[in-house]
Every structure is written in structure tokens, then in C-alpha cells.
Design a protein around this motif. Structure first.
Motif, PDB file in Angstrom:
ATOM      1  N   ARG A  20       0.830  -1.200   0.000  1.00 16.71           N
ATOM      2  CA  ARG A  20       0.000   0.000   0.000  1.00 16.71           C
ATOM      3  C   ARG A  20       0.873   1.261   0.000  1.00 16.71           C
ATOM      4  O   ARG A  20       0.589   2.213  -0.721  1.00 16.71           O
ATOM      5  N   ARG A  23       2.328   1.813  -3.463  1.00 21.38           N
ATOM      6  CA  ARG A  23       1.338   2.358  -4.398  1.00 21.38           C
ATOM      7  C   ARG A  23       1.143   3.855  -4.168  1.00 21.38           C
ATOM      8  O   ARG A  23       1.000   4.619  -5.126  1.00 21.38           O
ATOM      9  N   MET A  27       1.895   6.610  -6.968  1.00 24.30           N
ATOM     10  CA  MET A  27       0.832   7.514  -7.402  1.00 24.30           C
ATOM     11  C   MET A  27       1.233   8.966  -7.175  1.00 24.30           C
ATOM     12  O   MET A  27       0.959   9.836  -8.009  1.00 24.30           O
ATOM     13  N   LEU A  50      -4.562  12.275 -10.510  1.00 24.35           N
ATOM     14  CA  LEU A  50      -4.911  11.135  -9.669  1.00 24.35           C
ATOM     15  C   LEU A  50      -5.676  10.079 -10.455  1.00 24.35           C
ATOM     16  O   LEU A  50      -5.435   8.874 -10.302  1.00 24.35           O
ATOM     17  N   VAL A  51      -6.592  10.547 -11.312  1.00 25.29           N
ATOM     18  CA  VAL A  51      -7.373   9.607 -12.120  1.00 25.29           C
ATOM     19  C   VAL A  51      -6.458   8.863 -13.097  1.00 25.29           C
ATOM     20  O   VAL A  51      -6.526   7.628 -13.230  1.00 25.29           O
ATOM     21  N   ALA A  54      -4.224   6.387 -11.240  1.00 25.94           N
ATOM     22  CA  ALA A  54      -4.968   5.196 -10.816  1.00 25.94           C
ATOM     23  C   ALA A  54      -5.205   4.252 -11.984  1.00 25.94           C
ATOM     24  O   ALA A  54      -5.086   3.022 -11.847  1.00 25.94           O
ATOM     25  N   LEU A  57      -1.828   2.531 -12.936  1.00 22.39           N
ATOM     26  CA  LEU A  57      -1.419   1.496 -11.994  1.00 22.39           C
ATOM     27  C   LEU A  57      -2.339   0.281 -12.039  1.00 22.39           C
ATOM     28  O   LEU A  57      -1.923  -0.832 -11.702  1.00 22.39           O
ATOM     29  N   ALA A  58      -3.600   0.495 -12.468  1.00 22.41           N
ATOM     30  CA  ALA A  58      -4.537  -0.621 -12.553  1.00 22.41           C
ATOM     31  C   ALA A  58      -4.396  -1.393 -13.863  1.00 22.41           C
ATOM     32  O   ALA A  58      -4.412  -2.622 -13.874  1.00 22.41           O
TER      33      ALA A  58
END
Length: 204
Positions: A20, A23, A27, A50-51, A54, A57-58
Motif C-alpha cells: 500500500r 502504491r 501515485m 490522480l485519475v 490510478a 497502476l490498474a
């Protein structure tokens, strides 16, 4: 004969807390790069960063990068101020080259072996170099911690060596900002032999 003592695996699995934390660090730096690319700090850029971070990273999960150090506020401030200064100076230099149509600048591909061979240090140093006009990362060797950088307006071997020292100084500022005590010792004690240089257009 005494039995061999059990050894710890070279890459032990990360705990949930460590994953965590990594990440969050990834980010954070992706958002910083996003805002720098837009050139304007605003809530809209931060939220969109941020979007995007995310989604990246996904959709494109990166290998786990261990953050072994901690943030040093004074070192982070020094890195930020020097980075902004380098950004302005390099932008002015590139603009001056564009205004000299008769001058054809020479380029060089320079290999720089970093003193701290970690994925995080390699990534942050490469990102910081890529954001400054005039330099572009061509390849990063994770095994040896070496960056191959295309640099514009390099006319002599002395300028090549000067750029190499600037890259190592940049690495030192990054480690001073977020490095662990062991990484700080590696930077202070490390020495890097001069790599081969390829000057575009040079005669052989």
C-alpha cells in the motif's frame, strides 16, 4: 559438519502495508509528473493526475518497487528548487539554439551508471532528466543501473563529462530527498568509471 543456516530469500514478499505504501509513493510521483507536464498547478490538474495515475497502476501494473528510505524535507526542498532552476536554464538554452538557424548542434549518447541500483532511483532519475529540455532517456538497464541518455548541444568530451557529473549530482539530490541511510552511504562512497561515449557525426 554443522547444518547450513537458513538464509532469507533475496526478494521476500512484501507485506500488505508495504504494498500500500509503495502504491501511494508511485501515485504521488505520477501526479507530480502529470502536473509538471501541464506546467500549471491547479486542483483540476491534480484530480485528473490522480485519475490517470490510478488507471495506469490498474491497467499497467508495475513490478513491486521497494521504498526503503524516508522523505527528508530539507533534501526534498533542495531537490525541488534545483530542479526548477535546471528546468528554466535548459528551456532558455534550447530556445537560444532554436534562434540560431546556422548553428547545427552536435548530440551525444551518454551512458551513466548510477551509484544506487534500485528501480525507484532509476525511475526517478530518468523522469527528472526527461522533464528537463535537451535530454532524453533512450534506455534504462535495470541489471546494472545504467541510463543511456541522448543529449543535445554537446561539442566536446569535457562537456560529456560535465553532463555525467550533473546526472550523478541529480541522483545524489534524489537520494538526499528520499534515500535510506545505506543509499546515502553508497552515494557518498561510490565512484563511477567514465563510460564509452558516442558522439553523433564524429569521425572514427
Amino acid at each position: 559438519m554443522t547444518p547450513a543456516e537458513p538464509t532469507e530469500p533475496p526478494n521476500p514478499p512484501l507485506s500488505r502495508t508495504a504494498r500500500r505504501r509503495n502504491r501511494i509513493v508511485a501515485m504521488t510521483f505520477l501526479v507530480i509528473v502529470w502536473v509538471l507536464l501541464w506546467g500549471t498547478f491547479s486542483w483540476a490538474n491534480v484530480i485528473s493526475g490522480l485519475v490517470v495515475a490510478a488507471i495506469l497502476l490498474a491497467v499497467f501494473p508495475l513490478p513491486p518497487v521497494t521504498f526503503a528510505g524516508r522523505v527528508h524535507p530539507w533534501g526534498a526542498l533542495r531537490f525541488l528548487l534545483r530542479f526548477l532552476r535546471d528546468l528554466v536554464v535548459a528551456s532558455v538554452q534550447i530556445a537560444w539554439l532554436a534562434l540560431r538557424p546556422r548553428h547545427i548542434p552536435r548530440s551525444a549518447i551518454i551512458a551513466v551508471k548510477l551509484r544506487v541500483n534500485s528501480d525507484l532511483n532509476l525511475t526517478l532519475t530518468a523522469e527528472a532528466l526527461s522533464l528537463v529540455p535537451g535530454s532524453l532517456i533512450l534506455e534504462a538497464d535495470r541489471n546494472t543501473g545504467t541510463l543511456f541518455i541522448h543529449v543535445i548541444n554537446v561539442d566536446s568530451l569535457a562537456e560529456v563529462e560535465k553532463f555525467r557529473h550533473e546526472v550523478l549530482a541529480l541522483e545524489a539530490r534524489i537520494i538526499a530527498a528520499i534515500g535510506s541511510p545505506e543509499e546515502l552511504r553508497q552515494v557518498r562512497a561510490g565512484s563511477t568509471p567514465p563510460p564509452p561515449v558516442d558522439l553523433e557525426g564524429a569521425t572514427t
